[in-house]
Each structure stands twice: as C-alpha cells, then as structure tokens.
Design an enzyme around this catalytic site. Structure first.
Site, PDB file in Angstrom:
ATOM      1  N   GLU A 195       7.698   0.965   4.786  1.00  0.00           N
ATOM      2  CA  GLU A 195       7.253  -0.046   5.752  1.00  0.00           C
ATOM      3  C   GLU A 195       7.513  -1.420   5.152  1.00  0.00           C
ATOM      4  O   GLU A 195       7.281  -1.641   3.954  1.00  0.00           O
ATOM      5  CB  GLU A 195       5.743   0.140   6.025  1.00  0.00           C
ATOM      6  N   HIS A 216       4.267   7.146   3.785  1.00  0.00           N
ATOM      7  CA  HIS A 216       5.168   6.035   3.474  1.00  0.00           C
ATOM      8  C   HIS A 216       4.540   5.161   2.394  1.00  0.00           C
ATOM      9  O   HIS A 216       3.362   5.313   2.066  1.00  0.00           O
ATOM     10  CB  HIS A 216       5.455   5.186   4.733  1.00  0.00           C
ATOM     11  N   HIS A 262       0.821  -1.218   0.000  1.00  0.00           N
ATOM     12  CA  HIS A 262       0.000   0.000   0.000  1.00  0.00           C
ATOM     13  C   HIS A 262       0.847   1.256   0.000  1.00  0.00           C
ATOM     14  O   HIS A 262       2.042   1.221   0.294  1.00  0.00           O
ATOM     15  CB  HIS A 262      -0.948   0.014   1.217  1.00  0.00           C
TER      16      HIS A 262
HETATM   17  N1  CMX Z   1       8.930  10.590   5.537  1.00  0.00           N
HETATM   18  C1  CMX Z   1      10.223  10.969   5.462  1.00  0.00           C
HETATM   19  N2  CMX Z   1      11.022  11.070   6.546  1.00  0.00           N
HETATM   20  C2  CMX Z   1      10.497  10.751   7.741  1.00  0.00           C
HETATM   21  C3  CMX Z   1       9.156  10.328   7.883  1.00  0.00           C
HETATM   22  C4  CMX Z   1       8.363  10.265   6.719  1.00  0.00           C
HETATM   23  N3  CMX Z   1       7.089   9.895   6.782  1.00  0.00           N
HETATM   24  N4  CMX Z   1       8.918  10.057   9.188  1.00  0.00           N
HETATM   25  C5  CMX Z   1      10.064  10.297   9.850  1.00  0.00           C
HETATM   26  N5  CMX Z   1      11.016  10.730   8.979  1.00  0.00           N
HETATM   27  C6  CMX Z   1      12.406  11.055   9.287  1.00  0.00           C
HETATM   28  C7  CMX Z   1      12.555  11.956  10.508  1.00  0.00           C
HETATM   29  O1  CMX Z   1      12.517  13.309  10.133  1.00  0.00           O
HETATM   30  C8  CMX Z   1      13.904  11.545  11.057  1.00  0.00           C
HETATM   31  O2  CMX Z   1      14.919  12.159  10.322  1.00  0.00           O
HETATM   32  P1  CMX Z   1      16.289  12.616  11.041  1.00  0.00           P
HETATM   33  O3  CMX Z   1      16.991  11.325  11.373  1.00  0.00           O
HETATM   34  O4  CMX Z   1      16.973  13.425  10.008  1.00  0.00           O
HETATM   35  O5  CMX Z   1      15.847  13.392  12.255  1.00  0.00           O
HETATM   36  C9  CMX Z   1      13.985  10.072  10.724  1.00  0.00           C
HETATM   37  O6  CMX Z   1      13.041   9.828   9.672  1.00  0.00           O
HETATM   38  C10 CMX Z   1      13.613   9.159  11.871  1.00  0.00           C
HETATM   39  O7  CMX Z   1      12.343   9.565  12.357  1.00  0.00           O
HETATM   40  P2  CMX Z   1      11.974   9.603  13.903  1.00  0.00           P
HETATM   41  O8  CMX Z   1      10.540   9.963  14.054  1.00  0.00           O
HETATM   42  O9  CMX Z   1      12.993  10.427  14.638  1.00  0.00           O
HETATM   43  O10 CMX Z   1      12.269   8.085  14.293  1.00  0.00           O
HETATM   44  P3  CMX Z   1      11.490   7.088  15.213  1.00  0.00           P
HETATM   45  O11 CMX Z   1      12.363   5.862  15.292  1.00  0.00           O
HETATM   46  O12 CMX Z   1      11.017   7.731  16.466  1.00  0.00           O
HETATM   47  O13 CMX Z   1      10.165   6.719  14.368  1.00  0.00           O
HETATM   48  C11 CMX Z   1       8.893   6.102  12.413  1.00  0.00           C
HETATM   49  C12 CMX Z   1      10.266   6.345  13.081  1.00  0.00           C
HETATM   50  C13 CMX Z   1       9.053   6.567  10.991  1.00  0.00           C
HETATM   51  C14 CMX Z   1       8.601   4.605  12.433  1.00  0.00           C
HETATM   52  C15 CMX Z   1       7.757   6.871  13.131  1.00  0.00           C
HETATM   53  O14 CMX Z   1       8.066   8.226  13.145  1.00  0.00           O
HETATM   54  C16 CMX Z   1       6.421   6.726  12.418  1.00  0.00           C
HETATM   55  O15 CMX Z   1       6.082   7.443  11.492  1.00  0.00           O
HETATM   56  N6  CMX Z   1       5.606   5.825  12.903  1.00  0.00           N
HETATM   57  C17 CMX Z   1       4.267   5.595  12.331  1.00  0.00           C
HETATM   58  C18 CMX Z   1       4.317   4.298  11.696  1.00  0.00           C
HETATM   59  C19 CMX Z   1       3.104   4.016  10.881  1.00  0.00           C
HETATM   60  O16 CMX Z   1       2.871   4.610   9.840  1.00  0.00           O
HETATM   61  N7  CMX Z   1       2.344   3.025  11.323  1.00  0.00           N
HETATM   62  C20 CMX Z   1       1.160   2.632  10.606  1.00  0.00           C
HETATM   63  C21 CMX Z   1       0.781   1.222  10.838  1.00  0.00           C
HETATM   64  C22 CMX Z   1      -0.438   0.942  10.005  1.00  0.00           C
HETATM   65  C23 CMX Z   1      -1.157  -0.367  10.313  1.00  0.00           C
HETATM   66  O17 CMX Z   1      -1.578  -0.618  11.445  1.00  0.00           O
HETATM   67  O18 CMX Z   1      -1.375  -1.114   9.341  1.00  0.00           O
END
Ligand code: CMX
Length: 140
Positions: A134, A83, A11
């Site tokens: 992801e 993502h 997705h």
């Molecule tokens: N696109 C591009 N860059 C991104 C991003 C995105 N969507 N999200 C985070 N980043 C970048 C941050 O800016 C950061 O960059 P720097 O290292 O330069 O600071 C880096 O990635 C790491 O991000 P973070 O938030 O500091 O790292 P964490 O380990 O705390 O978390 C992440 C990482 C991406 C997994 C979390 O922020 C996130 O988005 N979680 C949501 C996950 C999600 O979408 N879950 C859905 C599940 C759906 C289901 O149930 O089916």
C-alpha cells in the site's frame, strides 16, 4: 533512480477472521492493545491499529460479504499478513514514477482513501516480489 520515493514504513496489515477475537489474543498473550475500532466501508474493512513509536500493526476483517479481503480469507481462512504500507509524499507523483518503471499501480486514479481520509493506492504484488504494498500519502 534519483527520487526518494518512500518516506518510511507506516504499517504491516494482518487480515483476521474475527477482529474482536484477534484483539483479545494479542492483548492476553502479548500485552498489545488495539486502539479504536473503525469501519472503512469503501475499502470493505472493519479495522484497528496497535501503535508503536515507529510503525503500526493494522488488523482488518471484512465489513461486508463483497469485501476484497473476503477473497483473501477464502484463501487463508485463519488469516495472515495481507500487505505492508509505505509512506509517500504524493500518491500521484509516486504512482506516475512507478508506472514509468512498468510497475502496475492498482486504483491510483480512483482516489482511494484510508480510514484517516489519506490518499492510498496499491502496487500490484507481482511487481513487488509477490507482496502487496500500500502507498499512503500521510498527512502528518
Ligand atoms: N497478497 C498477494 N497477492 C495478492 C493479494 C495479497 N494480499 N491480494 C491480491 N493479490 C493478487 C491477486 O491474487 C491477483 O493476482 P493475479 O493477477 O495473478 O490474479 C492480483 O494480486 C490482483 O488482485 P485482484 O484482487 O484481482 O485485483 P483488484 O484490482 O480487484 O484489487 C487489491 C486489488 C489488492 C487492492 C484488493 O484486492 C484488496 O486487497 N483491497 C483491500 C485493500 C485494503 O487492504 N484496504 C485497507 C485500507 C485500510 C485503511 O482504511 O486504512
């Protein structure tokens, strides 16, 4: 690399400020209907899918104030692509193979689960051309 790492596109995920409003807009403008709205509390999202035969569009809004997708909305108040998700046979095997390549896998050791109870992990965006990816261990 000899191993086939990814099984396909699962997705594309869009974070929206208001899931119900987004669903109404997709249906009225494009005839796209979302399925059941569910909450994945551990991931901090309220979400639903538009299903196509070969892939889905995932819509997500934060389900709590400390949701990680809240940070994304602060940077992108109108929402946007958050993502995309690739299927894998094994999150553990793919994470191990990617780590050997120097790729940072976020949360691969934390047994993260998607809303269907499938193992997931995330590839650091800086290690995939700036896009958050992801990995999903699909059960079907
Ligand atoms: N696109 C591009 N860059 C991104 C991003 C995105 N969507 N999200 C985070 N980043 C970048 C941050 O800016 C950061 O960059 P720097 O290292 O330069 O600071 C880096 O990635 C790491 O991000 P973070 O938030 O500091 O790292 P964490 O380990 O705390 O978390 C992440 C990482 C991406 C997994 C979390 O922020 C996130 O988005 N979680 C949501 C996950 C999600 O979408 N879950 C859905 C599940 C759906 C289901 O149930 O089916």
């Amino acid at each position: 690399m000899g191993v086939k790492m990814f099984t396909g596109l699962s997705h594309v995920s869009i974070v929206v400020p208001d899931l119900d409003a987004a669903a109404r807009a997709l249906e009225s403008k494009y005839g796209l209907k979302i399925g059941k709205i569910e909450v994945n509390a551990e991931q901090g999202v309220r979400m639903a899918y538009v299903e196509f035969p070969n892939a889905k569009i995932e819509l997500m809004e934060p389900s709590s104030a400390d949701s990680p997708v809240m940070k994304f909305l602060e940077k992108n108040p109108h929402g946007g692509i958050h993502h995309f998700c690739l299927g894998v046979d094994s999150v553990d095997a793919t994470s191990a193979a990617l780590s050997k390549q120097g790729v940072r896998v976020l949360g691969g050791d934390k047994q993260q689960l998607n809303v269907h109870g499938e193992r997931i992990a995330f590839v650091h965006p800086k290690d995939f051309l700036g896009a958050l990816v992801e990995l999903e261990e699909s059960k079907h």
